[in-house]
Write an enzyme that holds these catalytic residues in place. Sequence first.
Site: not given
Length: 383
Positions: A72-73, A148, A200, A236, A324
């Site tokens: 996602g990042t 989130n 995920h 890839t 974190c």
Amino acid sequence: MESFTYLDHAATTPMRASAIEAMTPYLSQCFANPSGSHRFARQARQALDEARDLVADLCGVRPGEVIFTSCGTESDTTVLMGAAAQVLPGSLVCSAAEHHAVLDPIQHHGGCVVGVDGTGQIDLDALSATLEQLTSPVSVVSVMAVNNEVGRVTDLARVAEVVRRKAPGALLHSDAVQAACWQDLREITASVDSISLSAHKFGGPKGVGILTLREGFTLRPLLRGGGQERDRRSGTHNLAGIVATAEALRATVAERDHEISRVRALRDRLLNGVRHQITGLCTTVDPALSVPGILHLCVEGVESESLLFLLDQAGVCASAASACASGAMEPSHVLAAMGVEPERARGALRLSLGHTSTEADIDRAVTVLTESVARLRQKRVRT
Ligand code: PLP
């Protein structure tokens, strides 16, 4: 394995059995690189194309509008930096409650951060005023679909209405990483130009992200090289991961309506249970405004870190949503932006549910949470 209660689905979800099954052949006999030209490569390419077609259909976009990334990042960064590279710095705008994957690159490039209301939703008047006052052209406005930490659902149609009116040339992006299990992705992509997803978070593997980007928008790629993903993301393909992602998203969408009511009932059971047993506990956002899978609480008179430690010892996995990478607690920028007083935010607890959650999990969590809070409060009285 010892028994445990997993209430941290917003951090990551267990993989779906069907996704593991779908990916297995691509880890063994079907290992070829889909960019090659021999028969095995062509087989791999076909699997990649089928996965892309399925993902595109489930997201309500065209196959050419799907870009596979690593997380996602990366999807967020690709769209933010790729578009920012084409317009002057200072032309990126986001909400103050965004995930760091959006907030940090935008702040790093001197973008504008718009405040949120007490429920965590972007302040639409402030957004409108910001877009009006900006002197440089706006390249990207990024507003998350679901927060989130507190689970707040954003009314993206209203956000889109403001952005289209005040910054007609801007790309409207939505970080929809927390939305896949609970929201109709087709409705989201109907309002915005691009979305990010992370496999995920919906029963897929770690290491696969999705970025959808409406045709007509060009990107300067973050990764250059072999020219995969139509030159928008070289590297890839993680074919096994992509195949599993498509299957996980298919299953998630197929079960979504049922899961929404099942998990909502579990969330309500959890809330009623803890409300009954624990005094000085409040919901941070009205559950009616949040996705069913996230229950955010502030517990008076306890520290999140100590509470999470006791829960963990008793086999309950939860989070304060402010950990974190090192696992250390940081004050939550989301709660601060919502105006939650620091004293209250110290007792923040995020319990997040998903496709493997059961009534037994909830009942166990209520018991353990009640005991843990009581222990911490007793200790506080004694010291
Ligand atoms: N955006 C949101 C809203 C998230 O919750 C997360 C992960 O927690 C991310 C982005 C980053 O996703 P990934 O872990 O796949 O990089």
